[in-house]
Design a protein around this motif. Structure first.
Motif, short mmCIF file in Angstrom:
data_model
loop_
_atom_site.label_atom_id
_atom_site.label_comp_id
_atom_site.label_asym_id
_atom_site.label_seq_id
_atom_site.Cartn_x
_atom_site.Cartn_y
_atom_site.Cartn_z
N ALA A 119 -42.82 -18.12 56.29
CA ALA A 119 -43.88 -17.51 56.65
C ALA A 119 -44.66 -16.61 55.61
CB ALA A 119 -43.14 -16.55 57.63
N ASP A 120 -43.83 -16.26 54.66
CA ASP A 120 -44.62 -15.35 53.42
C ASP A 120 -45.41 -16.28 52.87
OD1 ASP A 120 -43.43 -13.01 54.30
OD2 ASP A 120 -41.82 -13.26 52.75
N ILE A 121 -44.91 -17.61 52.33
CA ILE A 121 -45.84 -18.51 51.68
C ILE A 121 -46.94 -18.99 52.50
CG2 ILE A 121 -45.63 -20.97 50.77
CD1 ILE A 121 -42.67 -20.22 50.18
N LYS A 122 -46.72 -19.17 53.71
CA LYS A 122 -47.74 -19.92 54.48
C LYS A 122 -48.83 -18.81 54.53
CE LYS A 122 -48.30 -22.38 58.83
NZ LYS A 122 -47.36 -22.71 60.16
N GLU A 123 -48.48 -17.34 54.77
CA GLU A 123 -49.31 -16.26 54.63
C GLU A 123 -50.27 -16.19 53.66
OE1 GLU A 123 -49.38 -11.36 55.56
OE2 GLU A 123 -47.77 -12.29 55.40
N LEU A 124 -49.74 -16.38 52.38
CA LEU A 124 -50.04 -16.26 51.05
C LEU A 124 -51.06 -17.38 50.98
CD1 LEU A 124 -49.97 -14.80 48.17
CD2 LEU A 124 -48.33 -16.36 47.54
N LYS A 125 -50.95 -18.44 51.14
CA LYS A 125 -51.79 -19.73 51.21
C LYS A 125 -53.20 -19.40 52.09
CE LYS A 125 -48.62 -23.33 50.19
NZ LYS A 125 -47.92 -24.65 50.47
N VAL A 126 -52.98 -18.79 53.17
CA VAL A 126 -53.90 -18.49 54.06
C VAL A 126 -54.91 -17.37 53.36
CG1 VAL A 126 -54.70 -17.26 56.26
CG2 VAL A 126 -52.81 -19.07 56.37
N HIS A 127 -54.42 -16.33 52.87
CA HIS A 127 -55.15 -15.45 52.25
C HIS A 127 -55.76 -16.05 50.75
CE1 HIS A 127 -54.17 -11.99 54.34
NE2 HIS A 127 -52.79 -12.26 54.19
N SER A 128 -55.26 -17.17 50.13
CA SER A 128 -55.85 -17.77 49.14
C SER A 128 -57.10 -18.66 49.46
CB SER A 128 -54.73 -18.68 48.33
OG SER A 128 -55.41 -19.51 47.46
N LYS A 129 -56.96 -19.19 50.65
CA LYS A 129 -58.12 -20.04 51.38
C LYS A 129 -59.35 -18.95 51.60
CE LYS A 129 -56.42 -24.45 52.66
NZ LYS A 129 -57.48 -25.53 52.37
N ALA A 130 -58.67 -17.75 52.27
CA ALA A 130 -59.93 -16.68 52.66
C ALA A 130 -60.31 -16.06 51.45
CB ALA A 130 -59.00 -15.88 53.51
N ARG A 131 -59.99 -16.22 50.28
CA ARG A 131 -60.10 -15.52 49.08
C ARG A 131 -60.03 -13.81 49.16
NH1 ARG A 131 -63.40 -18.27 44.87
NH2 ARG A 131 -63.21 -20.49 45.55
N THR A 132 -59.02 -13.50 49.83
CA THR A 132 -58.64 -12.10 50.27
C THR A 132 -58.23 -11.24 48.82
OG1 THR A 132 -57.75 -12.58 52.00
CG2 THR A 132 -57.38 -10.56 51.48
N PRO A 133 -58.86 -10.29 48.51
CA PRO A 133 -58.38 -9.67 47.24
C PRO A 133 -56.94 -9.47 47.16
CG PRO A 133 -60.20 -8.69 48.14
CD PRO A 133 -59.82 -9.36 49.22
N VAL A 134 -56.40 -9.75 45.86
CA VAL A 134 -55.03 -9.43 45.67
C VAL A 134 -54.37 -8.07 46.11
CG1 VAL A 134 -53.08 -9.89 44.04
CG2 VAL A 134 -55.35 -11.01 43.67
N ILE A 135 -55.34 -6.93 45.74
CA ILE A 135 -54.52 -5.91 46.07
C ILE A 135 -54.55 -5.55 47.70
CG2 ILE A 135 -55.31 -3.14 45.88
CD1 ILE A 135 -56.89 -3.77 43.28
N LYS A 136 -55.39 -6.10 48.35
CA LYS A 136 -55.11 -6.02 50.00
C LYS A 136 -54.01 -6.85 50.45
CE LYS A 136 -59.99 -5.24 51.46
NZ LYS A 136 -61.09 -5.69 52.40
N ILE A 137 -53.73 -8.16 49.73
CA ILE A 137 -52.69 -8.72 50.12
C ILE A 137 -51.24 -8.07 49.81
CG2 ILE A 137 -51.38 -10.99 49.92
CD1 ILE A 137 -54.17 -12.21 48.86
N ALA A 138 -51.39 -7.45 48.73
CA ALA A 138 -50.18 -6.69 48.09
C ALA A 138 -49.85 -5.46 49.07
CB ALA A 138 -50.44 -6.15 46.72
N LYS A 139 -50.92 -4.76 49.64
CA LYS A 139 -50.66 -3.60 50.63
C LYS A 139 -50.05 -4.26 51.82
CE LYS A 139 -53.60 -0.64 48.51
NZ LYS A 139 -55.03 0.31 48.63
#
Length: 73
Positions: A29-49
Motif C-alpha cells: 500500500a505504501d508503494i502504491k501510494e508513492l507511485k500515485v504521488h509520483s504521477k500527481a507530481r506531489t512535492p516530496v515534503i508533502k509526501i514525507a509529512k
C-alpha cells in the motif's frame, strides 16, 4: 563537594539522549501510494509529512522503484 555546589545554586545538566530510529518496512500500500504521488507530481515534503517518512527515505525508495519523485523533474 557536591553538596557545596548544590547549595550555592549550581545546576546539574542531564546529557541529552539521542532519539532512536525506528525502521518501518514498505508495504504494498505504501508503494502504491508513492507511485500515485509520483504521477500527481506531489512535492516530496508533502509526501514525507503524509507518510511520516523522511525525504531521503522517499527518494531512495523511488530510485529503487525507478520512478521520479517531486514536482521539479
Amino acid at each position: 563537594m557536591l553538596q557545596a555546589l548544590l547549595s550555592e545554586g549550581a545546576f546539574i545538566v542531564k546529557k541529552a539522549t539521542k532519539k532512536r530510529v525506528k525502521r518501518r518496512e514498505w508495504t504494498k500500500a505504501d508503494i502504491k501510494e508513492l507511485k500515485v504521488h509520483s504521477k500527481a507530481r506531489t512535492p516530496v515534503i508533502k509526501i514525507a509529512k503524509m507518510t511520516k517518512r523522511s525525504v531521503g527515505a522517499l527518494r531512495q525508495k523511488a530510485l529503487n522503484l525507478g520512478i521520479g519523485l517531486g514536482h521539479q523533474r
